[in-house]
Scaffold this active site. Structure first.
Site, PDB file in Angstrom:
ATOM      1  N   SER A 207       0.830  -1.198   0.000  1.00 41.99           N
ATOM      2  CA  SER A 207       0.000   0.000   0.000  1.00 41.99           C
ATOM      3  C   SER A 207       0.866   1.251   0.000  1.00 41.99           C
ATOM      4  O   SER A 207       2.063   1.185   0.228  1.00 41.99           O
ATOM      5  CB  SER A 207      -0.902   0.011   1.232  1.00 41.99           C
ATOM      6  OG  SER A 207      -0.155   0.472   2.342  1.00 41.99           O
ATOM      7  N   LYS A 208       0.201   2.371  -0.244  1.00 38.95           N
ATOM      8  CA  LYS A 208       0.980   3.605  -0.381  1.00 38.95           C
ATOM      9  C   LYS A 208       1.667   4.003   0.926  1.00 38.95           C
ATOM     10  O   LYS A 208       2.662   4.700   0.918  1.00 38.95           O
ATOM     11  CB  LYS A 208       0.115   4.728  -0.934  1.00 38.95           C
ATOM     12  CG  LYS A 208      -0.926   5.290   0.005  1.00 38.95           C
ATOM     13  CD  LYS A 208      -1.569   6.510  -0.661  1.00 38.95           C
ATOM     14  CE  LYS A 208      -2.540   7.191   0.269  1.00 38.95           C
ATOM     15  NZ  LYS A 208      -3.203   8.332  -0.366  1.00 38.95           N
TER      16      LYS A 208
END
Ligand code: GLU
Length: 503
Positions: free
Chosen positions: A261-262
């Site tokens: 994920s970011k």
């Protein structure tokens, strides 16, 4: 194979994550390999999720990677415009067509009513979906009289258009990576195709555009696999031939637990974005590969191997080589763990492959910032000595600072271990010996040192370590003879003398 036309179709809802870059890359490799056409289409129909600057970011990131488009928002093409918001007028007729053919219907339920249904279902530990069952008692053109529907439409009562999922049907799909996939329509819901704001949803716009743009293969992330049955049903409803599909496996966190994920990037200390991104609302900054000092070809090489394998031991591939060997049947089914160390390794390999001149040139930018000026020839020599030791150009300073400045301090551990009561006298004598050398070059320096050590029956290690301490300030750096040649005789003698004084 039919005329290959593929598209990368990002939504500008934020910066492009490396998973998205990989999708673009695989599309690109597939297109080039098959003499096909690569298209960039911006899917910006969801205005609520639109993020300022995201499209520009996507375009710039892909350009940095060397992923080129034949048709796009920037270069145009026969199917322009390539931004869905500019194609808005086009979609309504397709929604109307599906209504006319009985494949879609109007739904007038208000957001509040639907929320109420959701809550009621939740209270019974169920999940509400608008589907073949529930649509029979909701407010839509299937349950209302024709007069009422016309009246509502004439009065512009807000409504959406929903796809009518056929009852008790099996949807048979074929995915290039996963093979045959079968889904029963009972598990599907009547997705919205056209919204009350006059915009199509992703599903409708995506299918219509893939059809109009004559897309032959849809290569996209696995997160879209659940949408595939609906898409197949849409193609059938329109009576259009569907493209072929390939759903790429997910990129996983380094420990394999869940999707990368970011937030993982800055949390775990590696970038998950191709280039720096500053969130326009929060001002939060996310680090990119470009700004972290990665070569674009190293980044692309690393990404290519995250999910695809060449079937050989080869790991280093230029873009051209990737194009030659890429094929979708070597893309794996399971998620690929992101490996930050391996990513650095790739950059290291590319750095080593660069010429010393090119690396020196890049390093010079850093030296200029420090107001250090040095002859190119010398720089190239320095780079050649330490290039193998670093993954990034920015790390070169740490391996070379002693070429540019005399030690300010001396590593205490090393002093304790390497500096003894004889050292000062030995180093003084050595300085005299060195200053007598005419041609102050590595070979002659090494020769003089060796003879002097042998004559005096000193230990080679003891002398060299003490000398290194005076010249470098620590137990590090390349061959001492090389260091001395590069800094020069005068500087060598100065460092020895001032070191003796300080220690
Ligand atoms: N707009 C979708 C996305 O943001 C595209 C999915 C597809 O390729 O169909 O990923």
């Amino acid at each position: 194979m039919k005329n290959v036309r593929v598209r990368f179709a990002p939504s500008p809802t934020g910066p492009l994550h490396i998973g998205g870059v990989r999708t673009a890359l695989y599309n690109y490799l597939f297109a080039r390999k098959n003499n096909g056409t690569m298209i960039l289409r911006i899917e910006d129909t969801d205005q609520a999720r639109f993020v300022e600057g995201a499209e520009k970011y996507i375009v710039e990131s892909l350009a940095w990677c060397g992923i080129e488009f034949d048709e796009s928002v920037t270069v145009g093409g026969p199917h322009a415009p390539y931004r869905q918001s500019e194609r808005k007028e086009l979609y309504k007729q397709y929604s109307d067509q599906l209504i006319a053919s009985g494949n879609a219907y109007y739904a007038f339920d208000t957001p509040e009513e639907l929320e109420q249904k959701r809550k009621e279902a939740e209270a019974e530990k169920k999940i509400f979906t608008y589907n073949a069952e529930s649509r029979k008692y909701l407010c839509n053109s299937l349950t209302m009289s024709k007069q009422d529907v016309d009246k509502y439409l004439n009065e512009d009562v807000p409504h959406v258009v929903r796809f009518l999922i056929p009852e008790k049907t099996e949807v048979l799909m074929y995915d290039i990576i996963r093979g045959k996939v079968v889904v029963q329509t009972e598990s599907l819901d009547d997705k919205v195709l056209f919204k009350s704001d006059g915009m199509p949803t992703y599903h409708l716009a995506n299918i219509v555009d893939d059809h109009l743009m004559e897309i032959s293969h849809v290569i996209r992330g696995e997160e879209w696999l659940p949408s595939l049955p609906l898409h197949i049903l849409l193609y059938q409803a329109f009576g259009w031939e569907a493209p072929e599909f390939a759903h790429l496996p997910l990129l996983l966190k380094p420990d394999g637990n869940g999707k990368l994920s970011k937030r993982d990037g800055d949390r775990l200390g590696f970038p998950v974005f191709p280039i720096d991104w500053i969130d326009p609302v929060s001002g939060e900054k996310y680090t990119g590969y470009r700004e972290s000092g990665y070569y674009p070809d190293a980044f692309v090489n690393m990404l290519a191997l995250l999910g695809w394998n060449p079937g050989t031991e080869q790991e280093i591939f230029s873009m051209d080589e990737l194009i030659q060997v890429f094929s979708l049947d070597r893309v794996g089914k399971s998620g690929s763990k992101f490996d930050p160390e391996k990513t650095k390794w790739f950059n290291h390999q590319y750095l080593i492959k660069q010429s010393n001149e090119a690396v020196a040139n890049d390093f010079n930018v850093i030296l200029k910032e420090k107001s250090i000026e040095i002859k190119t020839e010398k720089m190239v020599k320095i780079v050649s000595l330490v290039k193998e030791r670093v993954p990034f150009v920015k790390d070169l300073w740490n391996e070379t600072y002693f070429f540019f400045e005399a030690p300010q301090s001396y590593d205490e551990q090393v002093v304790k271990k390497r500096w003894n009561e004889n050292s000062a006298q030995q180093m003084t004598d050595l300085a005299t010996k060195l200053s007598a050398i005419e041609a102050f070059e590595t070979v002659t320096i090494d020769q003089t040192l060796k003879e002097w050590i042998e004559q005096n029956q000193f230990g080679m290690g003891a002398i060299m370590n003490a000398l290194r301490l005076l010249l470098v300030g620590a137990a590090k750096g390349p061959h001492l003879g090389d260091i001395m040649e590069i800094i020069g005789k005068e500087e060598t003698i100065d460092r020895i003398n001032s070191g003796i004084n300080k220690l």
